[in-house]
Design a protein around this motif. Structure first.
Motif, mmCIF file in Angstrom:
data_model
loop_
_atom_site.group_PDB
_atom_site.id
_atom_site.type_symbol
_atom_site.label_atom_id
_atom_site.label_comp_id
_atom_site.label_asym_id
_atom_site.label_seq_id
_atom_site.Cartn_x
_atom_site.Cartn_y
_atom_site.Cartn_z
ATOM 1 N N ARG A 152 0.799 -1.224 0.000
ATOM 2 C CA ARG A 152 0.000 0.000 0.000
ATOM 3 C C ARG A 152 0.834 1.277 0.000
ATOM 4 O O ARG A 152 0.447 2.254 -0.647
ATOM 5 N N THR A 153 1.945 1.339 0.683
ATOM 6 C CA THR A 153 2.732 2.568 0.729
ATOM 7 C C THR A 153 3.192 2.969 -0.670
ATOM 8 O O THR A 153 3.013 4.118 -1.088
ATOM 9 N N ALA A 154 3.759 2.028 -1.401
ATOM 10 C CA ALA A 154 4.217 2.327 -2.771
ATOM 11 C C ALA A 154 3.038 2.644 -3.677
ATOM 12 O O ALA A 154 3.110 3.562 -4.512
ATOM 13 N N GLN A 155 1.939 1.917 -3.509
ATOM 14 C CA GLN A 155 0.756 2.187 -4.327
ATOM 15 C C GLN A 155 0.198 3.586 -4.056
ATOM 16 O O GLN A 155 -0.187 4.291 -4.984
ATOM 17 N N ALA A 156 0.160 3.981 -2.794
ATOM 18 C CA ALA A 156 -0.372 5.302 -2.446
ATOM 19 C C ALA A 156 0.493 6.416 -3.020
ATOM 20 O O ALA A 156 -0.022 7.429 -3.508
ATOM 21 N N GLU A 157 1.791 6.248 -2.989
ATOM 22 C CA GLU A 157 2.686 7.261 -3.548
ATOM 23 C C GLU A 157 2.517 7.356 -5.061
ATOM 24 O O GLU A 157 2.498 8.445 -5.634
ATOM 25 N N ALA A 158 2.393 6.217 -5.720
ATOM 26 C CA ALA A 158 2.176 6.220 -7.169
ATOM 27 C C ALA A 158 0.830 6.855 -7.508
ATOM 28 O O ALA A 158 0.722 7.617 -8.478
ATOM 29 N N GLU A 159 -0.182 6.570 -6.699
ATOM 30 C CA GLU A 159 -1.503 7.177 -6.914
ATOM 31 C C GLU A 159 -1.419 8.695 -6.757
ATOM 32 O O GLU A 159 -1.976 9.448 -7.556
ATOM 33 N N ARG A 160 -0.728 9.141 -5.715
ATOM 34 C CA ARG A 160 -0.571 10.580 -5.501
ATOM 35 C C ARG A 160 0.126 11.227 -6.690
ATOM 36 O O ARG A 160 -0.293 12.265 -7.188
ATOM 37 N N SER A 161 1.154 10.587 -7.209
ATOM 38 C CA SER A 161 1.870 11.124 -8.368
ATOM 39 C C SER A 161 0.966 11.229 -9.591
ATOM 40 O O SER A 161 1.018 12.217 -10.333
ATOM 41 N N ARG A 162 0.137 10.222 -9.804
ATOM 42 C CA ARG A 162 -0.801 10.276 -10.936
ATOM 43 C C ARG A 162 -1.806 11.409 -10.763
ATOM 44 O O ARG A 162 -2.113 12.140 -11.706
ATOM 45 N N LEU A 163 -2.319 11.553 -9.550
ATOM 46 C CA LEU A 163 -3.291 12.619 -9.278
ATOM 47 C C LEU A 163 -2.663 14.000 -9.462
ATOM 48 O O LEU A 163 -3.290 14.901 -10.022
ATOM 49 N N VAL A 164 -1.437 14.165 -8.990
ATOM 50 C CA VAL A 164 -0.732 15.445 -9.159
ATOM 51 C C VAL A 164 -0.569 15.742 -10.645
ATOM 52 O O VAL A 164 -0.774 16.881 -11.089
ATOM 53 N N ALA A 165 -0.221 14.739 -11.430
ATOM 54 C CA ALA A 165 -0.041 14.949 -12.867
ATOM 55 C C ALA A 165 -1.360 15.350 -13.535
ATOM 56 O O ALA A 165 -1.379 16.224 -14.408
ATOM 57 N N ILE A 166 -2.455 14.751 -13.124
ATOM 58 C CA ILE A 166 -3.756 15.066 -13.721
ATOM 59 C C ILE A 166 -4.245 16.448 -13.296
ATOM 60 O O ILE A 166 -4.719 17.230 -14.122
ATOM 61 N N LEU A 167 -4.110 16.751 -11.999
ATOM 62 C CA LEU A 167 -4.679 17.991 -11.456
ATOM 63 C C LEU A 167 -3.731 19.186 -11.529
ATOM 64 O O LEU A 167 -4.162 20.325 -11.437
ATOM 65 N N GLY A 168 -2.448 18.913 -11.636
ATOM 66 C CA GLY A 168 -1.492 19.999 -11.793
ATOM 67 C C GLY A 168 -1.029 20.654 -10.514
ATOM 68 O O GLY A 168 -0.416 21.715 -10.544
ATOM 69 N N HIS A 169 -1.316 20.041 -9.373
ATOM 70 C CA HIS A 169 -0.804 20.575 -8.101
ATOM 71 C C HIS A 169 -0.697 19.459 -7.080
ATOM 72 O O HIS A 169 -1.300 18.405 -7.229
ATOM 73 N N ASP A 170 0.090 19.696 -6.038
ATOM 74 C CA ASP A 170 0.360 18.699 -5.007
ATOM 75 C C ASP A 170 -0.761 18.664 -3.979
ATOM 76 O O ASP A 170 -1.590 19.570 -3.911
ATOM 77 N N GLY A 171 -0.771 17.625 -3.182
ATOM 78 C CA GLY A 171 -1.743 17.490 -2.106
ATOM 79 C C GLY A 171 -1.765 16.064 -1.579
ATOM 80 O O GLY A 171 -0.995 15.219 -2.022
ATOM 81 N N GLU A 172 -2.655 15.831 -0.628
ATOM 82 C CA GLU A 172 -2.837 14.500 -0.067
ATOM 83 C C GLU A 172 -3.732 13.678 -0.992
ATOM 84 O O GLU A 172 -4.614 14.223 -1.659
ATOM 85 N N VAL A 173 -3.533 12.371 -1.017
ATOM 86 C CA VAL A 173 -4.274 11.491 -1.915
ATOM 87 C C VAL A 173 -5.781 11.669 -1.758
ATOM 88 O O VAL A 173 -6.504 11.811 -2.747
ATOM 89 N N GLU A 174 -6.257 11.669 -0.517
ATOM 90 C CA GLU A 174 -7.700 11.760 -0.287
ATOM 91 C C GLU A 174 -8.264 13.068 -0.831
ATOM 92 O O GLU A 174 -9.303 13.079 -1.496
ATOM 93 N N THR A 175 -7.584 14.171 -0.577
ATOM 94 C CA THR A 175 -8.032 15.482 -1.042
ATOM 95 C C THR A 175 -8.000 15.557 -2.561
ATOM 96 O O THR A 175 -8.940 16.051 -3.195
#
Length: 118
Positions: free
Chosen positions: A52-75
């Motif tokens: 889960r730790t590696a998956q969550a980080e990869a998910e966060r990276s994908r979300l940042v790429a889509i949305l164009g800014h950083d943040g927490e995975v849930e947000t």
């Protein structure tokens, strides 16, 4: 928190091995079924601890790429859903489709990896 020795995943693996090889052969009916359910739960917890730790980080990276800014995975996930609902991100966007596909694959890898081999 200090690392336990042995690691939780190893302890879970030992518990599963005992249940499968020592206990289950002595059981039948209801108790055999409940032990199988318990084995499945313990294996799911073990995979979650391992992946889960590696998956969550990869998910966060994908979300940042889509949305164009950083943040927490849930947000970021909530924001992505809102943007999809509002039509600000098309449901056929290649990055979105790739993100959803990988997120589902990650969840299945934890919940039941046999589904990934079908």
């Amino acid at each position: 928190m200090p690392q336990s020795t042995p690691k939780a995943a190893i302890l879970l693996e030992a518990a599963v091995k005992y249940l499968e090889t020592e206990l289950m052969p002595t059981l039948d009916g209801y108790h055999r079924f409940q032990t199988r359910v318990t084995v499945n739960v313990l294996n799911t917890v073990r995979r979650e601890l391992e992946l889960r730790t590696a998956q969550a980080e990869a998910e966060r990276s994908r979300l940042v790429a889509i949305l164009g800014h950083d943040g927490e995975v849930e947000t970021l996930s909530v924001e992505l859903a809102e943007k999809i609902r509002a039509g600000a991100i098309a449901i056929d966007d290649p990055a979105l489709r790739s993100h959803v596909r990988q997120s589902l694959a990650d969840a299945l890898t934890i919940n039941n990896p046999k589904w990934m081999t079908r």
